[in-house]
Scaffold this motif. Structure first.
Motif, PDB file in Angstrom:
ATOM      1  N   CYS A  10       0.865  -1.235  -0.125  1.00  0.00           N
ATOM      2  CA  CYS A  10      -0.066   0.044  -0.111  1.00  0.00           C
ATOM      3  C   CYS A  10       0.791   1.039  -0.069  1.00  0.00           C
ATOM      4  CB  CYS A  10      -1.014  -0.059   1.180  1.00  0.00           C
ATOM      5  SG  CYS A  10      -0.211   0.266   3.020  1.00  0.00           S
ATOM      6  N   PHE A  11       0.332   2.292  -0.436  1.00  0.00           N
ATOM      7  CA  PHE A  11       1.089   3.569  -0.293  1.00  0.00           C
ATOM      8  C   PHE A  11       1.687   4.102   1.214  1.00  0.00           C
ATOM      9  CE2 PHE A  11       1.293   8.194   0.142  1.00  0.00           C
ATOM     10  CZ  PHE A  11       2.386   8.510  -0.678  1.00  0.00           C
ATOM     11  N   GLY A  12       2.771   4.486   1.165  1.00  0.00           N
ATOM     12  CA  GLY A  12       3.346   4.955   2.258  1.00  0.00           C
ATOM     13  C   GLY A  12       3.735   4.182   3.543  1.00  0.00           C
ATOM     14  N   MET A 165      10.220   8.765  10.116  1.00  0.00           N
ATOM     15  CA  MET A 165      10.230   9.214  11.336  1.00  0.00           C
ATOM     16  C   MET A 165      10.190  10.661  11.432  1.00  0.00           C
ATOM     17  SD  MET A 165      13.062   8.489  14.361  1.00  0.00           S
ATOM     18  CE  MET A 165      12.721   8.967  16.043  1.00  0.00           C
ATOM     19  N   GLY A 166      10.736  11.383  10.503  1.00  0.00           N
ATOM     20  CA  GLY A 166      10.659  12.736  10.435  1.00  0.00           C
ATOM     21  C   GLY A 166       9.539  13.211   9.979  1.00  0.00           C
ATOM     22  N   VAL A 167       8.427  12.296   9.308  1.00  0.00           N
ATOM     23  CA  VAL A 167       7.125  12.813   8.741  1.00  0.00           C
ATOM     24  C   VAL A 167       6.366  12.752  10.329  1.00  0.00           C
ATOM     25  CG1 VAL A 167       5.037  11.716   7.906  1.00  0.00           C
ATOM     26  CG2 VAL A 167       7.223  11.818   6.514  1.00  0.00           C
ATOM     27  N   PHE A 168       6.401  11.643  11.108  1.00  0.00           N
ATOM     28  CA  PHE A 168       5.830  11.446  12.260  1.00  0.00           C
ATOM     29  C   PHE A 168       6.011  12.506  13.173  1.00  0.00           C
ATOM     30  CE2 PHE A 168       5.420   6.676  11.175  1.00  0.00           C
ATOM     31  CZ  PHE A 168       4.137   6.864  10.956  1.00  0.00           C
ATOM     32  N   GLU A 169       7.384  12.879  13.306  1.00  0.00           N
ATOM     33  CA  GLU A 169       7.814  14.044  14.182  1.00  0.00           C
ATOM     34  C   GLU A 169       7.250  15.483  13.666  1.00  0.00           C
ATOM     35  OE1 GLU A 169      12.181  12.965  15.628  1.00  0.00           O
ATOM     36  OE2 GLU A 169      12.032  13.690  13.414  1.00  0.00           O
ATOM     37  N   GLU A 170       7.014  15.657  12.385  1.00  0.00           N
ATOM     38  CA  GLU A 170       6.452  16.863  11.904  1.00  0.00           C
ATOM     39  C   GLU A 170       5.011  16.912  12.472  1.00  0.00           C
ATOM     40  OE1 GLU A 170       5.115  18.773   7.676  1.00  0.00           O
ATOM     41  OE2 GLU A 170       7.207  17.569   7.741  1.00  0.00           O
ATOM     42  N   ASP A 204       6.552   9.882  -2.000  1.00  0.00           N
ATOM     43  CA  ASP A 204       6.799  11.358  -1.994  1.00  0.00           C
ATOM     44  C   ASP A 204       6.540  11.618  -0.503  1.00  0.00           C
ATOM     45  OD1 ASP A 204       6.926  13.907  -3.276  1.00  0.00           O
ATOM     46  OD2 ASP A 204       5.088  14.223  -2.132  1.00  0.00           O
ATOM     47  N   ARG A 205       7.426  12.507   0.148  1.00  0.00           N
ATOM     48  CA  ARG A 205       7.278  12.857   1.542  1.00  0.00           C
ATOM     49  C   ARG A 205       5.944  13.734   1.504  1.00  0.00           C
ATOM     50  NH1 ARG A 205       8.176  16.358   5.819  1.00  0.00           N
ATOM     51  NH2 ARG A 205       9.209  15.454   7.311  1.00  0.00           N
ATOM     52  N   ASP A 206       5.752  14.533   0.839  1.00  0.00           N
ATOM     53  CA  ASP A 206       4.710  15.421   1.117  1.00  0.00           C
ATOM     54  C   ASP A 206       3.370  14.654   0.860  1.00  0.00           C
ATOM     55  OD1 ASP A 206       5.977  17.796   1.244  1.00  0.00           O
ATOM     56  OD2 ASP A 206       5.967  18.363  -0.639  1.00  0.00           O
ATOM     57  N   ARG A 207       3.401  13.612   0.177  1.00  0.00           N
ATOM     58  CA  ARG A 207       1.997  12.672   0.096  1.00  0.00           C
ATOM     59  C   ARG A 207       1.882  12.306   1.031  1.00  0.00           C
ATOM     60  NH1 ARG A 207       1.545   8.934  -4.738  1.00  0.00           N
ATOM     61  NH2 ARG A 207      -0.372   8.485  -3.496  1.00  0.00           N
ATOM     62  N   VAL A 208       2.966  11.422   1.892  1.00  0.00           N
ATOM     63  CA  VAL A 208       2.956  10.680   3.011  1.00  0.00           C
ATOM     64  C   VAL A 208       2.255  11.543   4.252  1.00  0.00           C
ATOM     65  CG1 VAL A 208       4.220   9.310   4.824  1.00  0.00           C
ATOM     66  CG2 VAL A 208       4.815   9.336   2.263  1.00  0.00           C
ATOM     67  N   VAL A 209       2.930  12.784   4.213  1.00  0.00           N
ATOM     68  CA  VAL A 209       2.399  13.762   5.354  1.00  0.00           C
ATOM     69  C   VAL A 209       0.981  13.923   5.150  1.00  0.00           C
ATOM     70  CG1 VAL A 209       2.491  16.044   6.149  1.00  0.00           C
ATOM     71  CG2 VAL A 209       4.647  14.890   5.617  1.00  0.00           C
TER      72      VAL A 209
END
Length: 230
Positions: A10-12, A165-170, A204-209
């Protein structure tokens, strides 16, 4: 003719990422079947009736392989290409130990540190940073990755720290991994994410966020339940 390889994912997902990186490093052609985890398909339920989760690896007519690190080990043994686990039995055992350590010892404290508050969060932050220091100690001086000069099993096992991890931290507004406290681990995370093969498997990070932010309340409720059981 080689038996077809299919990966239900699945995505992400950082767990699907593990399986994809292993396949890419081994040079195995595969078909990625994207699953809607909110509306699980009959294919997923058929091949992973126990946990009903991705990733699931299908190799020819064999029974499905489930659980991301089990899949990585299977890929390493079933296909030609660079070894992901070390050839030395002792080194293999050490890699497996630290992969299990991250899952069994670090996962819960990290999740609680991200999504709770007050003293409960403070304790979890201290525990998480202590565990990150222990993991950092496994990075040999002068080596790019846990596996040496090439990405190996342990790098794949903890690879989520390089992107997710950076996504979750954000989303949570909490910093756990910093260059001031863990410079070597941060250097490794950048090296891992910059690898050409890894980049082919990074969403893509923005899509994951955007995809994970709406789930923040769910993450908070899960973390509170986990903290209550400690």
């Amino acid at each position: 003719m080689a038996e077809p390889v299919k990966l239900i994912g699945c995505f992400g997902s950082p767990f699907v990422h593990r399986a994809e990186v292993a396949l890419q490093l081994k040079g195995v052609p595969y078909e990625l079947i994207e699953e809607d985890v909110n509306n699980k398909s009959d294919l997923l339920l058929k091949h992973n009736p126990v946990h009903q989760k991705v990733p699931v690896l299908l190799h020819g007519d064999r029974p499905a392989i489930c659980e991301s690190l089990v899949i990585v080990e299977y890929i390493d043994e079933a296909f030609d290409g660079p070894l992901l686990l070390p050839s030395d039995p002792h080194d293999r055992a050490v890699a497996r130990f630290w992969a299990a350590f991250m899952y069994k010892e670090c996962k819960d404290s990290m999740w609680i540190a991200l999504w709770t508050d007050g003293e409960v969060q403070a304790r979890a932050v201290r525990e998480t940073k202590k565990n990150l220091t222990l993991l950092e100690g496994q990075l040999q001086e002068g080596k790019r990755f846990f596996g040496g000069e090439a990405i190996g099993f342990l790098d794949i096992a903890v690879g989520g720290m390089s992107h997710w991890m950076g996504v979750f931290e954000e989303i949570a507004g909490v910093r756990l991994l910093t260059e001031e406290e863990h410079p070597t681990l941060c250097r490794w995370a950048k090296e891992y994410a910059a690898d050409e093969t890894v980049q082919r498997c990074l969403p893509d990070r923005d899509r994951v966020v955007a995809a994970l932010t709406p789930r923040k309340e769910l993450y908070v409720s899960i973390a509170k339940a986990m903290a209550a059981q400690k």
